[in-house]
Design a protein around this motif. Structure first.
Motif, short mmCIF file in Angstrom:
data_model
loop_
_atom_site.label_atom_id
_atom_site.label_comp_id
_atom_site.label_asym_id
_atom_site.label_seq_id
_atom_site.Cartn_x
_atom_site.Cartn_y
_atom_site.Cartn_z
N LYS A 6 -11.94 1.56 -12.10
CA LYS A 6 -11.89 2.77 -12.91
C LYS A 6 -10.51 3.38 -12.85
CE LYS A 6 -16.69 4.14 -12.12
NZ LYS A 6 -17.57 5.19 -11.59
N ALA A 8 -8.41 6.97 -14.57
CA ALA A 8 -8.52 8.21 -15.34
C ALA A 8 -7.63 8.16 -16.58
CB ALA A 8 -8.13 9.40 -14.47
N HIS A 10 -6.56 10.74 -20.23
CA HIS A 10 -6.74 12.01 -20.93
C HIS A 10 -5.90 12.08 -22.19
CE1 HIS A 10 -3.09 14.33 -19.80
NE2 HIS A 10 -3.15 13.68 -18.67
N TYR A 15 -10.53 14.92 -20.81
CA TYR A 15 -10.38 14.03 -19.66
C TYR A 15 -11.56 13.08 -19.56
CZ TYR A 15 -6.63 17.08 -18.15
OH TYR A 15 -5.46 17.78 -18.09
N PHE A 17 -12.37 8.53 -18.36
CA PHE A 17 -11.89 7.35 -17.63
C PHE A 17 -12.27 6.07 -18.37
CE2 PHE A 17 -16.09 8.36 -15.94
CZ PHE A 17 -16.73 7.13 -15.86
N HIS A 93 -4.78 9.62 -10.34
CA HIS A 93 -5.95 10.47 -10.27
C HIS A 93 -7.18 9.63 -9.90
CE1 HIS A 93 -8.12 14.19 -11.57
NE2 HIS A 93 -9.10 13.33 -11.62
N VAL A 95 -10.91 8.29 -9.50
CA VAL A 95 -12.16 8.41 -10.26
C VAL A 95 -13.28 7.93 -9.35
CG1 VAL A 95 -13.43 7.66 -12.30
CG2 VAL A 95 -10.93 7.95 -12.42
#
Length: 96
Positions: A6, A8, A10, A15, A17, A93, A95
């Motif tokens: 996974k 992320a 946006h 936002y 994934f 980021h 997830v």
């Protein structure tokens, strides 16, 4: 071995994934904005020619990438997603 990957993404304040299942080779896009989700899904379902680094610093080659074939192909396609369709991949980021 990890079966699901996974990362992320946006677009503006939307936002979500991208999830990749290694076993089934399926890509799933989770994003509330349906229009942008469709753009991402179409991009990741398409074949791309991407210029990738080779052995040396100045050695590049054009490679045909089908994102769902492998994590390496998916990641290569994701690196070009911002430039191609304006959706940002937030590699740092986590997830869950």
């Amino acid at each position: 071995m990890q079966q699901s990957y996974k990362v992320a993404i946006h677009h503006g304040n939307d936002y979500g994934f991208v999830e990749y299942d290694q076993e089934s080779k399926k890509v799933k896009v989770v994003l509330d904005n349906a229009a942008i989700r469709q753009v991402v899904e179409t991009y990741l379902a398409s074949e791309h020619v991407i210029r990738l680094a080779g052995e040396g610093l100045m050695d590049f080659k054009d490679v045909t990438v089908r994102p769902a074939e492998s994590i390496d192909n998916l990641q290569a396609a994701l690196t070009r997603m911002w430039e191609k369709i304006g959706v940002y991949v937030d590699w740092s980021h986590p997830v869950a």
